[in-house]
Design a protein around this motif. Structure first.
Motif, short mmCIF file in Angstrom:
data_model
loop_
_atom_site.label_atom_id
_atom_site.label_comp_id
_atom_site.label_asym_id
_atom_site.label_seq_id
_atom_site.Cartn_x
_atom_site.Cartn_y
_atom_site.Cartn_z
N PHE A 13 -2.79 48.34 60.77
CA PHE A 13 -3.41 47.25 60.02
C PHE A 13 -3.84 47.77 58.66
CE2 PHE A 13 -3.85 46.10 64.43
CZ PHE A 13 -3.62 44.74 64.44
N ARG A 14 -4.09 46.81 57.75
CA ARG A 14 -4.57 47.13 56.42
C ARG A 14 -5.86 46.37 56.14
NH1 ARG A 14 -0.27 49.28 53.33
NH2 ARG A 14 1.80 48.86 54.19
N ALA A 15 -6.79 47.02 55.47
CA ALA A 15 -7.98 46.33 54.97
C ALA A 15 -7.66 45.75 53.60
CB ALA A 15 -9.16 47.29 54.89
N GLY B 24 -4.88 35.69 43.84
CA GLY B 24 -5.85 36.27 42.93
C GLY B 24 -5.88 37.79 43.05
N ARG B 25 -6.91 38.39 42.47
CA ARG B 25 -7.04 39.83 42.50
C ARG B 25 -7.32 40.31 43.92
NH1 ARG B 25 -11.66 41.60 39.88
NH2 ARG B 25 -10.81 43.71 39.90
N ALA B 26 -6.68 41.42 44.29
CA ALA B 26 -6.89 41.97 45.62
C ALA B 26 -6.50 43.44 45.62
CB ALA B 26 -6.09 41.22 46.68
N GLY B 27 -7.22 44.21 46.41
CA GLY B 27 -6.87 45.59 46.65
C GLY B 27 -6.45 45.73 48.10
N ILE B 28 -5.31 46.36 48.34
CA ILE B 28 -4.74 46.48 49.67
C ILE B 28 -4.81 47.94 50.11
CG2 ILE B 28 -2.81 45.92 51.17
CD1 ILE B 28 -3.88 43.52 49.66
N GLY B 29 -5.48 48.18 51.22
CA GLY B 29 -5.58 49.54 51.73
C GLY B 29 -4.31 49.97 52.44
N PRO B 30 -4.19 51.25 52.76
CA PRO B 30 -2.99 51.74 53.46
C PRO B 30 -2.96 51.25 54.90
CG PRO B 30 -4.62 53.48 53.27
CD PRO B 30 -5.15 52.33 52.47
N ALA B 31 -1.77 51.21 55.49
CA ALA B 31 -1.60 50.84 56.90
C ALA B 31 -2.06 52.01 57.76
CB ALA B 31 -0.15 50.50 57.19
N VAL B 32 -3.00 51.73 58.65
CA VAL B 32 -3.59 52.79 59.48
C VAL B 32 -3.81 52.27 60.90
CG1 VAL B 32 -4.77 53.87 57.52
CG2 VAL B 32 -5.94 52.10 58.86
N PRO B 33 -3.99 53.16 61.87
CA PRO B 33 -4.39 52.71 63.21
C PRO B 33 -5.79 52.10 63.16
CG PRO B 33 -3.58 54.98 63.24
CD PRO B 33 -3.73 54.60 61.80
N VAL B 34 -6.12 51.34 64.15
CA VAL B 34 -7.41 50.64 64.18
C VAL B 34 -8.60 51.57 63.94
CG1 VAL B 34 -8.98 49.38 65.70
CG2 VAL B 34 -6.60 48.67 65.51
N ASP C 12 -8.94 54.06 62.14
CA ASP C 12 -9.00 54.54 60.75
C ASP C 12 -9.22 53.43 59.74
OD1 ASP C 12 -8.64 57.13 61.60
OD2 ASP C 12 -6.46 57.12 61.29
N LEU C 13 -9.52 52.22 60.17
CA LEU C 13 -9.68 51.12 59.23
C LEU C 13 -10.80 51.33 58.20
CD1 LEU C 13 -8.82 47.98 61.36
CD2 LEU C 13 -7.79 48.65 59.19
N PRO C 14 -11.90 52.03 58.51
CA PRO C 14 -12.87 52.30 57.43
C PRO C 14 -12.26 53.04 56.25
CG PRO C 14 -13.90 52.69 59.55
CD PRO C 14 -12.43 52.45 59.82
N ARG C 15 -11.32 53.94 56.53
CA ARG C 15 -10.64 54.65 55.44
C ARG C 15 -9.78 53.69 54.63
NH1 ARG C 15 -5.64 57.12 55.25
NH2 ARG C 15 -5.35 56.96 57.51
N SER C 16 -9.08 52.78 55.31
CA SER C 16 -8.27 51.79 54.61
C SER C 16 -9.16 50.89 53.76
CB SER C 16 -7.47 50.96 55.62
OG SER C 16 -6.65 50.02 54.96
N TRP C 17 -10.34 50.55 54.27
CA TRP C 17 -11.27 49.68 53.52
C TRP C 17 -11.77 50.38 52.26
CZ3 TRP C 17 -12.77 45.41 51.85
CH2 TRP C 17 -14.09 45.13 51.46
N ALA C 18 -12.10 51.66 52.35
CA ALA C 18 -12.54 52.39 51.16
C ALA C 18 -11.42 52.44 50.12
CB ALA C 18 -12.97 53.81 51.55
N ALA C 19 -10.20 52.67 50.57
CA ALA C 19 -9.07 52.70 49.63
C ALA C 19 -8.80 51.33 49.05
CB ALA C 19 -7.83 53.23 50.34
#
Length: 329
Positions: A164-166, A188-198, A200-207
């Protein structure tokens, strides 16, 4: 059940096979088999690839007749035999067999597998909406205990086997999307985090939050991509730690701001120069004649104080425009 199946087979092979299918899925249900095992059973028994898709709970499983899981993003064929998870619901389980009407055995496979899958999904995934703010907040919180985050993931119906991605947006709550859900990215504007296992989603959210700072409005005064993927930033992501919003902007950013105040066309033109492979392509991007672009760049170089038509100058310009966005975000 075996004796009954044998007697029925002697009278009607399809009836005997149907009884064996019922017994097979009853055994899976009694052993509390998971969704993938149920879909695998449907594929092996039918001799055709089986696919289960539950968009509400973000579950997608596809298994080949040899038992190998091989998921796909391609949509199901409406001509395939199918079954819903709930009476009157949309099709959710398919046997990838086009052509003739489904056989009696295929119909029984679909019915029993779909019924068993529904029970498993209701037990393990629940029905919490994916945009439940409290659960999403817990899921993305790096300071939350992992059991709490995994519980939130289960309540949200996230499949631990899928990536999943944040997604971060300027004025809205965080979102979590399947890794392949390109069409669901907000406008609109959006930042898409990397695809990660569930987990690791906090890391995707920070990215994703970092990527959002690189996203532009896409206007003449803020040209650039409106959606930025963290995966594509590479070393540029390091600039986010160096340029603090609200602080004194770097000298090159101040030079760009001053030049833009003198020439309203400047920002869009300079973005075209940094976003294309050649000046001729930049002229097409800016919707001006090649000679007009050359005249504009001569004027821009005079205002900025450095060349923008050399490789070094274009790199400096690209960094200046990027830092301007980071300073304003």
């Amino acid at each position: 059940m075996k004796e009954l199946a044998g007697r029925l087979t002697a009278l009607d092979p399809d009836a005997g096979a149907a009884v064996r299918v019922i017994a097979y899925f009853d055994r899976l249900a009694e052993s509390r088999a998971g969704v993938e095992a149920l879909v695998r059973g449907a594929a092996v028994l039918s001799g055709a690839p089986a696919r289960l898709v539950d968009p509400d709970r973000l579950v997608r499983v596809r298994v080949e007749p040899d038992g190998t899981r091989r998921d796909t993003d391609l949509p199901p064929d409406p001509a395939w035999p199918c079954a819903a998870l709930t009476p009157g619901g949309a099709p959710a389980l398919w046997l990838e067999r086009a052509g003739a009407r489904p056989s009696v055995v295929d119909s029984v496979i679909l019915e029993r597998a779909a019924g068993a899958a529904r029970l498993v999904l209701d037990r393990t995934r629940g029905r919490a909406p994916l945009d439940d703010p409290a659960l999403v907040e817990t899921l993305l919180d790096a300071t939350a205990a992992e059991p709490a985050r995994l519980h939130a993931a289960r309540r949200l119906g996230l499949d631990n086997a899928a990536p999943f991605r944040a997604v971060a947006v300027p004025d809205g709550p965080p979102r979590v999307l399947p890794a392949d859900a390109g069409a669901d990215v907000p406008a609109g504007r959006a930042g898409i985090g990397p695809a990660v296992p569930v987990p690791d989603l906090p890391r995707s959210w920070a990215a994703a939050r970092t990527a959002l700072r690189f996203a532009a409005e896409g206007t003449a005064q803020d040209p650039g991509p409106r959606i930025v993927h963290a995966d594509g930033l590479g070393g540029l992501a390091l600039l986010a730690d160096l340029v603090v919003p609200g602080a004194e902007p770097p000298p090159d950013v101040r030079a760009v701001e001053a030049a833009a105040a003198d020439a309203p066309w400047l920002l869009a033109t300079l973005h075209a120069v940094t976003a294309t492979a050649s000046l001729r392509a930049a002229a097409a991007e800016a919707n001006v004649h090649h000679s007009t672009l050359q005249d504009r760049l001569v004027h821009a170089e005079h205002l900025l104080g450095w060349p923008v038509r050399t490789p070094q100058g274009r790199l400096r310009l690209h960094l200046a425009l990027t830092m301007r966005r980071l300073a304003r975000s």
